[in-house]
Design an enzyme around this catalytic site. Structure first.
Site, PDB file in Angstrom:
ATOM      1  N   VAL A  11       0.825  -1.205   0.000  1.00  0.00           N
ATOM      2  CA  VAL A  11       0.000   0.000   0.000  1.00  0.00           C
ATOM      3  C   VAL A  11       0.863   1.260   0.000  1.00  0.00           C
ATOM      4  O   VAL A  11       0.658   2.168  -0.805  1.00  0.00           O
ATOM      5  CB  VAL A  11      -0.962  -0.019   1.214  1.00  0.00           C
ATOM      6  CG1 VAL A  11      -1.654   1.326   1.390  1.00  0.00           C
ATOM      7  CG2 VAL A  11      -1.989  -1.122   1.043  1.00  0.00           C
ATOM      8  N   ASP A  30      10.478   3.685   6.033  1.00  0.00           N
ATOM      9  CA  ASP A  30      10.252   2.313   6.501  1.00  0.00           C
ATOM     10  C   ASP A  30      11.331   1.971   7.524  1.00  0.00           C
ATOM     11  O   ASP A  30      12.433   2.520   7.482  1.00  0.00           O
ATOM     12  CB  ASP A  30      10.312   1.322   5.319  1.00  0.00           C
ATOM     13  CG  ASP A  30       9.524   0.056   5.599  1.00  0.00           C
ATOM     14  OD1 ASP A  30       8.444  -0.127   5.009  1.00  0.00           O
ATOM     15  OD2 ASP A  30       9.989  -0.765   6.436  1.00  0.00           O
ATOM     16  N   LYS A  35      15.152  -2.910   2.797  1.00  0.00           N
ATOM     17  CA  LYS A  35      14.145  -2.511   1.812  1.00  0.00           C
ATOM     18  C   LYS A  35      14.428  -1.094   1.307  1.00  0.00           C
ATOM     19  O   LYS A  35      14.401  -0.827   0.104  1.00  0.00           O
ATOM     20  CB  LYS A  35      12.757  -2.577   2.477  1.00  0.00           C
ATOM     21  CG  LYS A  35      11.599  -2.524   1.530  1.00  0.00           C
ATOM     22  CD  LYS A  35      10.272  -2.593   2.288  1.00  0.00           C
ATOM     23  CE  LYS A  35       9.690  -3.983   2.324  1.00  0.00           C
ATOM     24  NZ  LYS A  35       8.286  -4.018   2.790  1.00  0.00           N
ATOM     25  N   THR A 121      -5.660  -0.842   7.248  1.00  0.00           N
ATOM     26  CA  THR A 121      -7.014  -1.322   7.556  1.00  0.00           C
ATOM     27  C   THR A 121      -7.085  -1.558   9.058  1.00  0.00           C
ATOM     28  O   THR A 121      -6.378  -2.425   9.587  1.00  0.00           O
ATOM     29  CB  THR A 121      -7.295  -2.623   6.787  1.00  0.00           C
ATOM     30  OG1 THR A 121      -7.152  -2.351   5.387  1.00  0.00           O
ATOM     31  CG2 THR A 121      -8.691  -3.139   7.071  1.00  0.00           C
ATOM     32  N   GLU A 154      -7.733   2.098   2.022  1.00  0.00           N
ATOM     33  CA  GLU A 154      -7.209   1.816   0.684  1.00  0.00           C
ATOM     34  C   GLU A 154      -7.953   0.627   0.081  1.00  0.00           C
ATOM     35  O   GLU A 154      -8.153  -0.375   0.737  1.00  0.00           O
ATOM     36  CB  GLU A 154      -5.707   1.505   0.790  1.00  0.00           C
ATOM     37  CG  GLU A 154      -5.065   1.196  -0.525  1.00  0.00           C
ATOM     38  CD  GLU A 154      -5.313   2.279  -1.554  1.00  0.00           C
ATOM     39  OE1 GLU A 154      -4.961   3.438  -1.307  1.00  0.00           O
ATOM     40  OE2 GLU A 154      -5.897   1.963  -2.615  1.00  0.00           O
ATOM     41  N   GLU A 158      -4.169  -6.039  -5.211  1.00  0.00           N
ATOM     42  CA  GLU A 158      -2.841  -6.490  -5.625  1.00  0.00           C
ATOM     43  C   GLU A 158      -2.953  -7.096  -7.015  1.00  0.00           C
ATOM     44  O   GLU A 158      -3.936  -7.757  -7.340  1.00  0.00           O
ATOM     45  CB  GLU A 158      -2.292  -7.518  -4.626  1.00  0.00           C
ATOM     46  CG  GLU A 158      -1.773  -6.849  -3.382  1.00  0.00           C
ATOM     47  CD  GLU A 158      -1.222  -7.822  -2.353  1.00  0.00           C
ATOM     48  OE1 GLU A 158      -0.732  -8.889  -2.734  1.00  0.00           O
ATOM     49  OE2 GLU A 158      -1.312  -7.494  -1.163  1.00  0.00           O
ATOM     50  N   GLY A 259     -13.187 -21.840  -6.271  1.00  0.00           N
ATOM     51  CA  GLY A 259     -11.763 -22.120  -6.420  1.00  0.00           C
ATOM     52  C   GLY A 259     -11.167 -22.790  -5.206  1.00  0.00           C
ATOM     53  O   GLY A 259     -11.851 -23.481  -4.453  1.00  0.00           O
ATOM     54  N   CYS A 266      -5.311  -9.670   2.923  1.00  0.00           N
ATOM     55  CA  CYS A 266      -6.461  -8.863   3.368  1.00  0.00           C
ATOM     56  C   CYS A 266      -7.694  -9.664   3.762  1.00  0.00           C
ATOM     57  O   CYS A 266      -8.143  -9.550   4.898  1.00  0.00           O
ATOM     58  CB  CYS A 266      -6.823  -7.855   2.276  1.00  0.00           C
ATOM     59  SG  CYS A 266      -5.546  -6.591   2.088  1.00  0.00           S
ATOM     60  N   LYS A 331      -2.964 -14.952  -5.938  1.00  0.00           N
ATOM     61  CA  LYS A 331      -3.742 -14.608  -7.124  1.00  0.00           C
ATOM     62  C   LYS A 331      -2.759 -14.243  -8.231  1.00  0.00           C
ATOM     63  O   LYS A 331      -1.568 -14.043  -7.944  1.00  0.00           O
ATOM     64  CB  LYS A 331      -4.718 -13.459  -6.833  1.00  0.00           C
ATOM     65  CG  LYS A 331      -4.001 -12.145  -6.511  1.00  0.00           C
ATOM     66  CD  LYS A 331      -4.927 -11.105  -5.971  1.00  0.00           C
ATOM     67  CE  LYS A 331      -5.562 -10.268  -7.036  1.00  0.00           C
ATOM     68  NZ  LYS A 331      -6.136  -9.007  -6.535  1.00  0.00           N
TER      69      LYS A 331
HETATM   70  P1  NAD Z   1       3.186  -4.744   4.065  1.00  0.00           P
HETATM   71  O1  NAD Z   1       3.433  -5.745   5.123  1.00  0.00           O
HETATM   72  O2  NAD Z   1       3.442  -5.063   2.638  1.00  0.00           O
HETATM   73  O3  NAD Z   1       4.023  -3.418   4.394  1.00  0.00           O
HETATM   74  C1  NAD Z   1       4.074  -2.815   5.643  1.00  0.00           C
HETATM   75  C2  NAD Z   1       5.408  -2.067   5.739  1.00  0.00           C
HETATM   76  O4  NAD Z   1       5.393  -1.270   6.933  1.00  0.00           O
HETATM   77  C3  NAD Z   1       6.625  -2.972   5.843  1.00  0.00           C
HETATM   78  O5  NAD Z   1       7.563  -2.623   4.839  1.00  0.00           O
HETATM   79  C4  NAD Z   1       7.193  -2.680   7.252  1.00  0.00           C
HETATM   80  O6  NAD Z   1       8.589  -2.780   7.325  1.00  0.00           O
HETATM   81  C5  NAD Z   1       6.711  -1.251   7.454  1.00  0.00           C
HETATM   82  N1  NAD Z   1       6.679  -0.796   8.841  1.00  0.00           N
HETATM   83  C6  NAD Z   1       6.307  -1.463   9.951  1.00  0.00           C
HETATM   84  N2  NAD Z   1       6.433  -0.662  11.039  1.00  0.00           N
HETATM   85  C7  NAD Z   1       6.898   0.538  10.606  1.00  0.00           C
HETATM   86  C8  NAD Z   1       7.205   1.750  11.227  1.00  0.00           C
HETATM   87  N3  NAD Z   1       7.079   1.910  12.563  1.00  0.00           N
HETATM   88  N4  NAD Z   1       7.650   2.773  10.479  1.00  0.00           N
HETATM   89  C9  NAD Z   1       7.782   2.634   9.137  1.00  0.00           C
HETATM   90  N5  NAD Z   1       7.493   1.492   8.479  1.00  0.00           N
HETATM   91  C10 NAD Z   1       7.052   0.454   9.208  1.00  0.00           C
HETATM   92  O7  NAD Z   1       1.657  -4.302   4.263  1.00  0.00           O
HETATM   93  P2  NAD Z   1       0.595  -3.891   3.131  1.00  0.00           P
HETATM   94  O8  NAD Z   1       0.126  -5.107   2.404  1.00  0.00           O
HETATM   95  O9  NAD Z   1       1.089  -2.711   2.379  1.00  0.00           O
HETATM   96  O10 NAD Z   1      -0.617  -3.441   4.071  1.00  0.00           O
HETATM   97  C11 NAD Z   1      -0.563  -2.256   4.862  1.00  0.00           C
HETATM   98  C12 NAD Z   1      -1.954  -1.964   5.384  1.00  0.00           C
HETATM   99  O11 NAD Z   1      -2.833  -1.688   4.284  1.00  0.00           O
HETATM  100  C13 NAD Z   1      -2.602  -3.133   6.145  1.00  0.00           C
HETATM  101  O12 NAD Z   1      -3.404  -2.611   7.167  1.00  0.00           O
HETATM  102  C14 NAD Z   1      -3.459  -3.784   5.089  1.00  0.00           C
HETATM  103  O13 NAD Z   1      -4.550  -4.465   5.649  1.00  0.00           O
HETATM  104  C15 NAD Z   1      -3.940  -2.590   4.282  1.00  0.00           C
HETATM  105  N6  NAD Z   1      -4.286  -2.888   2.899  1.00  0.00           N
HETATM  106  C16 NAD Z   1      -3.525  -3.762   2.157  1.00  0.00           C
HETATM  107  C17 NAD Z   1      -3.869  -4.005   0.835  1.00  0.00           C
HETATM  108  C18 NAD Z   1      -3.091  -4.996   0.004  1.00  0.00           C
HETATM  109  O14 NAD Z   1      -3.577  -5.363  -1.061  1.00  0.00           O
HETATM  110  N7  NAD Z   1      -1.919  -5.422   0.420  1.00  0.00           N
HETATM  111  C19 NAD Z   1      -4.968  -3.350   0.249  1.00  0.00           C
HETATM  112  C20 NAD Z   1      -5.693  -2.437   1.012  1.00  0.00           C
HETATM  113  C21 NAD Z   1      -5.337  -2.218   2.337  1.00  0.00           C
END
Ligand code: NAD
Length: 449
Positions: A11, A30, A35, A121, A154, A158, A259, A266, A331
């Site tokens: 995200v 981050d 990373k 989320t 958001e 993906e 499926g 999520c 997926k």
């Molecule tokens: P992710 O695990 O891919 O990324 C999270 C990132 O946050 C990691 O790189 C981690 O190192 C970093 N992080 C953790 N603590 C931190 C801090 N204190 N300071 C800075 N960075 C820090 O997660 P994601 O899939 O991007 O999901 C993030 C949020 O968005 C979740 O709540 C998820 O439910 C929501 N979301 C995800 C999607 C999706 O498709 N992946 C879609 C909509 C919403």
């Protein structure tokens, strides 16, 4: 506008890149040093179509920076996003430790008015906790900066995340201050030109909206899997049933594919977290619990089909067999294997004494990271290489390149001439005409094969 984004995952990285693409000045922060180092050198930690060139171009232009320096990012941001993970806690509720850690960091460094935007989320009421955490840290420093906390969930998918972000269906802004709405409207104006996509609401409704959206989609999938299981038993074909119901506009074509079960970061965690929120507020969420239970069972269904085929007669079932596995990501168009059905299938095959030869167009590195080297796992360079010396094929992810294989070649390669199709990619009659036994999801004939 100057934007800071905490969390450079699916995200945060996509949001930051798209905001930079439309001209904002974005700093992504981050805590994962490797990373950040990689991103600074142009190494993109995830696979997402179209993302890599956009990250590189915006980084080169100076509009997209990556850092581990939270203080610098906070000093930069007129708007500060929180986009860190909210994984499930032991009891299924959302673990807010990362969100609240960011909130405290913001409070420790904030030196001027800002709008804090929560994109993670999070359960209803989290914005209040974020506000309190920031305020406590400010108070500890004797500061009283004005700040708003906004919920801006958001909805990106993906595999399609860049397109979703550049052309959002809706931009939900949950805010309690008109000023915060004005700031976010200005931020999102470039994405909002041909029609108004902004849906304004109160903070709690915005927080619940995200869970409601994911729970609804997960419900559609579990519903179809339930009907598929009925179809299988009564000798009907779920694919014909799907065609028969999707044309009703009240039902629609989306998310009615049976499926191998839903996965990803999520749906599983969000359905569980919403159920947990409901229970904490005295409501027993019967439907949500059923959606998860159906999905948990469905993830084991492919292996049930495999057992149904092999556990006949005197032989030793799948022990000693070699399975080609097509698709590991949860997926297509992603390398994300979080909660992927493939993980369950592989675990079951290994436990039963089988060997697997896997191929996925994008998730091979992620699979190596998760599983490491093991004797009963072979990583293959192509779909057909995975069939070499295998007894059976299991299809778990519906990548486009798996849709029209050469069945005659497949028949020649597979020792036991059997295909387990976890995504109903193939026409049973066509595949059977090539001399292969076929098991799909909810296709009636699987029972009788
Ligand atoms: P992710 O695990 O891919 O990324 C999270 C990132 O946050 C990691 O790189 C981690 O190192 C970093 N992080 C953790 N603590 C931190 C801090 N204190 N300071 C800075 N960075 C820090 O997660 P994601 O899939 O991007 O999901 C993030 C949020 O968005 C979740 O709540 C998820 O439910 C929501 N979301 C995800 C999607 C999706 O498709 N992946 C879609 C909509 C919403």
């Amino acid at each position: 506008m100057r934007v800071a984004i905490f969390g450079t995952g699916y995200v945060g990285l996509v949001t930051g890149t798209c905001l930079a693409e439309v001209g904002h000045d974005v700093v992504c922060v981050d805590i994962d040093q490797s990373k950040v180092d990689g991103l600074q050198r142009g190494i993109i930690p995830i696979y997402e179509p179209g993302l890599e060139p956009m990250v590189k171009a915006n980084h080169a232009s100076g509009r997209l920076a990556f850092t581990t320096d939270a203080a610098q990012a906070i000093a930069h941001g007129e708007v500060i996003f929180i986009a860190v993970g909210t994984p499930p806690d032991e009891d299924g509720s959302a673990d807010l430790q990362y969100v609240l850690a960011v909130a405290r960091t913001i409070g420790r460094h904030l030196a001027r008015p800002t709008v804090v935007v929560n994109k993670s989320t999070v359960p209803v009421g989290t914005a209040d906790k974020v506000r309190t955490a920031i305020a406590e840290e400010l108070a500890a420093r004797g500061q009283e900066n004005a700040f708003d906390v906004v919920s801006n969930p958001e909805f990106l998918k993906e595999g399609d995340a860049v397109a979703d972000c550049m052309r959002p269906d809706r931009i939900v802004i949950g805010a309690s201050s008109a000023h915060a709405v004005t700031v976010l409207r200005r931020l999102y104006a470039p994405f909002n030109r041909n029609r108004d996509r902004v849906v304004e609401m109160d903070v709690r409704s915005a927080e619940l909206t995200k869970y409601a959206a994911n729970a609804m989609l997960a419900t559609k999938i579990s519903f179809m899997n339930e009907i598929a299981n009925i179809a299988e038993r009564v000798g009907a074909d779920i694919e014909q049933v799907r065609q028969g119901i999707g044309s009703d506009p009240r039902i629609g074509w989306h998310f009615i594919y049976p499926g191998a079960g839903y996965g990803g970061s999520c749906f599983p965690k969000d359905v569980q977290a919403l159920a947990r929120t409901a229970a904490q507020h005295g409501h027993q969420p019967q439907l949500l619990n059923a959606v998860e239970a159906v999905n948990a069972a469905q993830k084991g269904h492919l292996f049930e089909l495999i057992q149904r085929h092999y556990d006949r007669g005197e032989d030793e079932g799948v022990r000693g067999k070699t399975f080609a596995v097509w698709g590991l990501a949860f997926k297509p168009n992603t390398d994300d294997m979080r909660e992927a059905p493939s993980r369950r299938v592989l675990a079951q095959l290994w436990e039963a004494g089988a060997k697997v030869q896997v191929f996925d167009p994008e998730a091979m590195a992620e699979a190596r990271r998760i599983f490491g080297e093991r004797e009963d796992l072979v990583f293959c360079d192509s779909a057909f290489a995975a069939l070499h010396d295998a007894d059976a094929l299991v299809v778990i992810t519906e990548w486009k390149q798996f849709r029209s294989p050469d069945f005659a070649r497949m028949r020649e390669a597979l020792g036991d001439a059997v295909v387990f199709d976890g995504r109903n990619l193939y026409d049973p009659a066509e595949i059977e005409a090539a001399g292969l036994a076929y098991y799909g999801i909810g296709r009636g004939r699987s029972v009788h094969a």
